[in-house]
Design a protein around this motif. Structure first.
Motif, PDB file in Angstrom:
ATOM      1  N   ASN A 101       0.813  -1.022  -0.097  1.00 48.98           N
ATOM      2  CA  ASN A 101       0.016   0.066   0.118  1.00 48.98           C
ATOM      3  C   ASN A 101       0.837   1.239   0.037  1.00 48.98           C
ATOM      4  O   ASN A 101       1.470   1.488   0.960  1.00 48.98           O
ATOM      5  CB  ASN A 101      -0.829   0.033   1.082  1.00 48.98           C
ATOM      6  CG  ASN A 101      -1.862   1.035   1.089  1.00 48.98           C
ATOM      7  OD1 ASN A 101      -2.120   1.717   0.104  1.00 48.98           O
ATOM      8  ND2 ASN A 101      -2.770   0.968   2.372  1.00 48.98           N
ATOM      9  N   ARG A 102       1.077   1.926  -1.008  1.00 51.94           N
ATOM     10  CA  ARG A 102       1.695   3.094  -1.197  1.00 51.94           C
ATOM     11  C   ARG A 102       0.891   4.278  -1.492  1.00 51.94           C
ATOM     12  O   ARG A 102       0.173   4.340  -2.698  1.00 51.94           O
ATOM     13  CB  ARG A 102       2.835   2.878  -2.289  1.00 51.94           C
ATOM     14  CG  ARG A 102       3.874   2.133  -1.820  1.00 51.94           C
ATOM     15  CD  ARG A 102       5.075   2.365  -2.899  1.00 51.94           C
ATOM     16  NE  ARG A 102       6.039   1.550  -2.248  1.00 51.94           N
ATOM     17  CZ  ARG A 102       7.357   0.879  -2.908  1.00 51.94           C
ATOM     18  NH1 ARG A 102       7.247   1.522  -4.275  1.00 51.94           N
ATOM     19  NH2 ARG A 102       8.168   0.256  -2.539  1.00 51.94           N
ATOM     20  N   ASN A 103       0.604   5.200  -0.611  1.00 49.75           N
ATOM     21  CA  ASN A 103      -0.167   6.564  -0.862  1.00 49.75           C
ATOM     22  C   ASN A 103      -1.508   6.134  -1.097  1.00 49.75           C
ATOM     23  O   ASN A 103      -2.175   6.690  -1.929  1.00 49.75           O
ATOM     24  CB  ASN A 103       0.443   7.277  -1.935  1.00 49.75           C
ATOM     25  CG  ASN A 103       1.877   7.753  -1.555  1.00 49.75           C
ATOM     26  OD1 ASN A 103       2.058   8.087  -0.462  1.00 49.75           O
ATOM     27  ND2 ASN A 103       2.636   8.023  -2.533  1.00 49.75           N
ATOM     28  N   GLY A 104      -2.117   5.011  -0.412  1.00 47.24           N
ATOM     29  CA  GLY A 104      -3.430   4.587  -0.664  1.00 47.24           C
ATOM     30  C   GLY A 104      -3.722   3.626  -1.973  1.00 47.24           C
ATOM     31  O   GLY A 104      -4.649   3.217  -2.193  1.00 47.24           O
ATOM     32  N   ASP A 105      -2.541   3.474  -2.729  1.00 46.12           N
ATOM     33  CA  ASP A 105      -2.737   2.671  -3.944  1.00 46.12           C
ATOM     34  C   ASP A 105      -2.318   1.311  -3.708  1.00 46.12           C
ATOM     35  O   ASP A 105      -0.947   1.169  -3.089  1.00 46.12           O
ATOM     36  CB  ASP A 105      -2.090   3.377  -4.961  1.00 46.12           C
ATOM     37  CG  ASP A 105      -2.696   4.590  -5.518  1.00 46.12           C
ATOM     38  OD1 ASP A 105      -4.101   4.889  -5.512  1.00 46.12           O
ATOM     39  OD2 ASP A 105      -2.149   5.486  -5.931  1.00 46.12           O
ATOM     40  N   GLN A 106      -2.628   0.210  -4.382  1.00 43.45           N
ATOM     41  CA  GLN A 106      -1.823  -1.042  -3.998  1.00 43.45           C
ATOM     42  C   GLN A 106      -1.157  -1.141  -5.314  1.00 43.45           C
ATOM     43  O   GLN A 106      -1.439  -1.025  -6.403  1.00 43.45           O
ATOM     44  CB  GLN A 106      -2.823  -2.272  -4.271  1.00 43.45           C
ATOM     45  CG  GLN A 106      -4.169  -2.323  -3.023  1.00 43.45           C
ATOM     46  CD  GLN A 106      -3.238  -2.762  -1.731  1.00 43.45           C
ATOM     47  OE1 GLN A 106      -2.453  -2.103  -1.263  1.00 43.45           O
ATOM     48  NE2 GLN A 106      -3.843  -3.798  -1.162  1.00 43.45           N
ATOM     49  N   ARG A 136       0.283  -0.381 -10.532  1.00 45.95           N
ATOM     50  CA  ARG A 136      -0.989  -0.228  -9.632  1.00 45.95           C
ATOM     51  C   ARG A 136      -1.893  -1.032  -9.826  1.00 45.95           C
ATOM     52  O   ARG A 136      -2.224  -1.661 -11.180  1.00 45.95           O
ATOM     53  CB  ARG A 136      -1.308   1.209  -9.829  1.00 45.95           C
ATOM     54  CG  ARG A 136      -0.617   2.332  -9.218  1.00 45.95           C
ATOM     55  CD  ARG A 136      -1.102   3.689  -9.142  1.00 45.95           C
ATOM     56  NE  ARG A 136      -2.381   3.559  -9.178  1.00 45.95           N
ATOM     57  CZ  ARG A 136      -3.364   4.606  -9.856  1.00 45.95           C
ATOM     58  NH1 ARG A 136      -2.775   5.742 -10.224  1.00 45.95           N
ATOM     59  NH2 ARG A 136      -4.553   4.487  -9.960  1.00 45.95           N
ATOM     60  N   THR A 138      -5.981  -1.799  -9.580  1.00 52.39           N
ATOM     61  CA  THR A 138      -7.046  -1.334  -9.566  1.00 52.39           C
ATOM     62  C   THR A 138      -8.227  -2.212  -9.870  1.00 52.39           C
ATOM     63  O   THR A 138      -8.148  -3.282 -10.010  1.00 52.39           O
ATOM     64  CB  THR A 138      -7.057  -0.164 -10.557  1.00 52.39           C
ATOM     65  OG1 THR A 138      -7.134  -0.700 -11.706  1.00 52.39           O
ATOM     66  CG2 THR A 138      -5.969   1.169 -10.430  1.00 52.39           C
TER      67      THR A 138
END
Length: 157
Positions: A101-106, A136, A138
């Motif tokens: 999880n980086r800055n809310g993104d997988q 990323r 999504t």
């Protein structure tokens, strides 16, 4: 001014007295131990004679494992590890990377020294998967699709 207080060398006076008391009363202690244990204490102190093997000794342990070729597949585990595992045995063959999880993104992070992994993937695998590093995840690009892309790049069905 600083005073350094260090421990005395050698055993403490109390320890020396207790050891001397035990040594002086050793025969009484052994006699009581034998009386309590029914002679087991002295018997346990006697050297044991090793048994000698006679004839042929055969040990049969469980069934032998069959040597089959590994059937690798790519899987994203529940804790976010991306691994290659053998479908026959279920054992992990390689750790390829992590979904973090980086800055809310997988994001998929390839297991390389540059990304801070202690046990990086081989250079050939790193070259083949370099384009997927940092991908990323999504709703349109799921973990299953990531596993399929990694499998395709590595030649794993």
């Amino acid at each position: 001014m600083v005073e350094i207080i260090s421990k005395r060398d050698g055993p403490r006076r109390e320890d020396v007295q207790v050891k001397r008391l035990i040594e002086q009363n050793r025969s009484t202690i052994v006699r009581l131990a034998d009386q309590i244990s029914g002679g087991g204490y002295s018997a346990s102190k006697q050297p044991r004679q090793q048994r000698k093997a006679e004839g042929l000794i055969i040990h049969v342990g469980g069934s032998a494992t069959t040597a089959t070729d590994a059937k690798p597949s790519i899987q994203v585990t529940m804790n976010g590890r991306v691994i290659s595992k053998d479908q026959n045995t279920g054992r992990q063959l390689h750790h390829i990377g992590d979904v973090r999880n980086r800055n809310g993104d997988q994001t998929f992070v390839l297991a390389t020294k540059k990304n801070g992994f202690f046990s990086p993937v081989d250079d050939t695998i790193a070259e083949a998967l370099a384009g997927l590093d940092g991908s990323r995840l999504t709703a349109a690009y799921s973990e299953e699709q990531l596993a399929a892309d990694i499998g395709a790049r590595l030649g794993i069905d």
